[in-house]
Design an enzyme around this catalytic site. Structure first.
Site, PDB file in Angstrom:
ATOM      1  CB  SER B 125      -0.894   0.013   1.246  1.00 46.03           C
ATOM      2  OG  SER B 125      -1.496   1.287   1.412  1.00 46.03           O
ATOM      3  CG  LEU B 252     -17.067  -3.455   3.886  1.00 46.11           C
ATOM      4  CD1 LEU B 252     -17.912  -3.452   2.610  1.00 46.11           C
ATOM      5  CD2 LEU B 252     -17.816  -2.758   5.008  1.00 46.11           C
ATOM      6  CB  VAL B 254     -10.442 -11.311   6.438  1.00 46.61           C
ATOM      7  CG1 VAL B 254      -9.047 -11.751   6.007  1.00 46.61           C
ATOM      8  CG2 VAL B 254     -10.384 -10.519   7.740  1.00 46.61           C
ATOM      9  CE1 TYR B 420       0.905   5.600 -10.506  1.00 45.39           C
ATOM     10  CE2 TYR B 420       2.919   6.860 -10.798  1.00 45.39           C
ATOM     11  CZ  TYR B 420       2.208   5.879 -10.138  1.00 45.39           C
ATOM     12  OH  TYR B 420       2.787   5.169  -9.112  1.00 45.39           O
TER      13      TYR B 420
END
Lengths: 499, 499
Positions: B125, B252, B254, B420
């Protein structure tokens, strides 16, 4: 606006219906055109008295005819009841809002009076999605007056359209050269808002099959407030708000407008019918086409009987219609490769056509149903989608349920087809609803048992509801119910649908 | 499994980092390779003591190294903290479940002890999505041991894969000839579950841009129960359950496994670099390509500086890489038409290549970042998507924010591109976090103001959260929160993300 209390389109002449019935009966051996039963003419006395006073809102009415023409959708079980003059479930009131203010006022009034609200577009649901099939009073919220094209962005090929606009209204309102390439069979009457609420399928057999793929942003009004997503070509910011409204069937909010992706009008179009001697060979060809990356706009496999009925087939051979369309480039290379693939499976290509004659015939088909009640035949369609590994077993099980069932593959994906089954049988006079419900139940059980979805593009409504409940994951049902309660605390919106 | 407490990939040699830093500095004039600052070596003393006893579950640990390597994602603000030995937000515990039973036991334990659970895949991430940036104790639930391919359906071209499998693990495990055509820049380390939770973008520049399009069904475990959608090629049965999990960022449920669509390995591949003299000409060419219906697999426009850095450009000309790939047919007709379109905009085609050399360079790029902290440069990327009518204004506004910003169009849709932006600047020593946060805030404000989405494929996490909250419709936020509460009543799952 609807003008017949029972028919698809305007009220047909009886003579015309009798003629269609005669031809249909001759062709299929079904029904008895001699024992013709005419429709019950409209009369205000057919309707129960409204249980509500008309609210002080200028766009509301309790007029019996306006209520009658908005009692049902277009399932056979709707058609037969309307034909026989049964309007027991008519909405008590009809609202025809012209803007979002009107909708908000209607919702406020409904909330204050504990009245259920059934949002309605073209009323072409075939699954009981727009019927007030519940206890207590109801208000039909008909969006058809909200049918403007608000804005067009030619650079991005997108248009902001009000939810009540029909297919022809949208295409007529777009600038020269731009079109919404989305032709469901209900094209003439169904609306953008209805398509979004039900995840309708268009005419593209591959890629952009559902309206889902053409939606850029959606605006809806819920009792909890107005909801509008940002206009975006793509996003990864959390679960997509639009995907919560797509398929919400009027239960989460009233869809009022949407930005949709439009296309340049195709100038290169070619369509080739391909004949197979065996159904399985046609299926194999479609499987390979679906995984080829060629993305044909049309890839419709009709079994021998369906081909005879709708595409001039000889009744012995399945026919696959392959079509490519482009506004940008000739599609010869695409079609050549597609024909190579089908030839490998024994398909024999017919003459290429530039036009798309199937489209007219396709949208005329619902008119045929107008003749069924008088003729004494009953019709049901079952459509699903299933992965390729399970398809043939599902197909055989569905076909085994009822002799004379016909099949077409209407949409195809790399991982599976969306087969569409049509069943037309002699009606049990006076017992049509039980007969239809029994047929529906058996076919739906078969579809679920064999791994299909209860619906690929007809939505859930009230008729598919028990099967939908079994198909969806339980925690998802919990989450959906919680979301509904947050958006519509009093449970006003289309009760009994989805939740 | 992660093996360095700070680096992308395995712990690099300092000499290697210094060499990359020297080359980068020479090329860009940024940073000071002489004043090199080495990483703080790992030591258990860098971590706060866990606030919890290790639960009686054999797959749980409080080992400091295991906690350290799972403290952060891969944003620059993560990299700099880990490099300097700041592990203040380390999870208290790490769980490495081998199956769903383990996950259920971990959730049960966490629920009983009021411990937040942060699901984690590859930990790539760049938005703070996997950092325990909240009050109270936390358990990192690392899915990497659940990395098996459970089942393959070659007929439907689909595979059932556990959530913890990385890109290379999936492709290595598929039968000969089948591949998951999904190559995000994090391909080497990121996982299927992470892709689904964050709506990751792959390598297809058009059509199947997000993992969303490759998902056939998803299974997840929430405190309220296990959730599994039916395996279907398409469905219209209510709002899609999968689309609720796609982008749910661990809040919400796994995600434990999914059926994904795989492809035959392409045998026809061609890639052509096209040079433009002006950025706007390249943009116009991409606009027309995106609306052509040719669906190139690659359609990556690099501005002059980015082309120089990554694709051997001369630093003066923007370069567009056009690629087509197929397992079924030669792609010459497709490429010919694409080159006609770009030529019309003044693009000059270079030599066609059969291989896809860009792919190696592309996935090697994150390794370059390992040299940034030592060199004293700071990096941030901002990506968005916006409709064509708003793109040029957004682009100019973002470029004006910071001199030296580079741009590529990574994904394109008929209605708009996904630009981007990369910003690499001298770091303010000791004030990097404030510097980065300020840059992020300014760029994000600009993106929102100009009509873009806060993220096209990097997700929301904790860094984009304030902007996401402003972007999403308010009633949708209400509904999402209600859904979360239904699924995760105690609010254990990844607190602070999305809700």
């Amino acid at each position: 606006m609807p003008t017949s209390h029972w028919a698809w389109g305007p009220e047909p002449e009886e003579s015309e219906l009798r003629e269609i019935a005669r031809l249909f009966s001759e062709h299929t051996g079904l029904g008895d055109p001699v024992a013709w039963e005419p429709p019950v003419p409209f009369s205000p006395a057919l309707l129960p008295a409204p249980r509500l006073d008309v609210p002080p809102l200028p766009f509301c009415t309790a007029d019996p005819f306006e209520r009658a023409v908005r009692t049902y959708g277009q399932a056979y079980r709707d058609l037969i009841r309307a034909y026989r003059g049964d309007f027991a479930n008519a909405p008590d009131l009809v609202a025809l809002p012209e803007n979002e203010d009107d909708i908000e006022r209607a919702l406020e009034w409904a909330s204050g009076h504990g009245v259920a609200v059934v949002p309605r577009g073209g009323g072409t649901s075939v699954v009981g999605g727009v019927e007030s099939r519940f206890d207590g009073p109801s208000l039909c919220l008909d969006l058809r007056r909200m049918n403007r094209i608000v804005e067009v962005d030619e650079t991005s090929q997108a248009a902001l359209v009000e939810a009540g606009a029909t297919g022809p209204e949208i295409n007529a309102g777009l600038p020269e050269g731009l079109q919404l390439r989305f032709f469901p069979q209900s094209y003439e009457f169904s609306t953008l808002g209805g398509w979004i609420a039900t995840r309708a399928g268009g005419h593209f057999a591959t890629l952009h099959t559902h309206i889902d793929d053409l939606v850029e942003s959606v605006r809806a009004v819920a009792p909890a407030g107005a909801w509008e997503s940002r206009r975006l070509p793509g996003s990864g910011a959390g679960p997509s708000p639009d995907r919560w409204l797509l398929g919400s069937e009027g239960a989460l909010g009233v869809i009022t407008r949407a930005w949709i992706r439009v296309h340049r009008r195709p100038v290169h179009k070619v369509s080739v019918p391909v004949r197979f001697t065996e159904w399985v060979a046609g299926v194999s060809a479609v499987h390979d086409l679906a995984q080829s990356g060629l993305h044909p706009s049309n890839c419709r496999l009709l079994d021998a009987r369906e081909a005879a009925l709708t595409s001039g087939g000889d009744g012995r051979n399945p026919v696959l219609i392959i079509g490519f369309e482009s506004a940008d480039h000739p599609v010869d290379a695409w079609m050549s490769r597609a024909l190579e693939i089908v030839a490998w499976h024994g398909g024999v290509a017919g003459e290429a056509r530039q036009d798309q004659a199937w489209k007219g015939a396709f949208t005329r088909m619902p008119y045929l149903r107008n003749a069924y009640p008088g003729l004494g035949v009953l019709a049901e369609t079952v459509e699903t989608a299933v992965t390729w590994d399970r398809f043939m077993a599902l197909h055989e099980a569905v076909m085994a349920e009822h002799e004379g069932t016909t099949c077409r593959l209407a949409f195809v994906y790399p991982d599976g087809p969306a087969p569409y089954y049509t069943i037309v049988v002699p009606a049990v006079k006076g017992g049509e609803l039980e007969q239809w419900d029994d047929l529906k139940r058996r076919l739906s059980e078969t579809v679920l048992r064999m791994g299909g979805t209860i619906t690929h593009h007809h939505a859930v409504g009230r008729d598919h509801r028990p099967f939908y409940d079994r198909q969806r994951p339980d925690p998802f049902a919990l989450a959906l119910k919680a979301a509904k309660t947050a958006l519509d605390p009093a449970g006003l919106l289309n009760p009994g649908v989805l939740i």
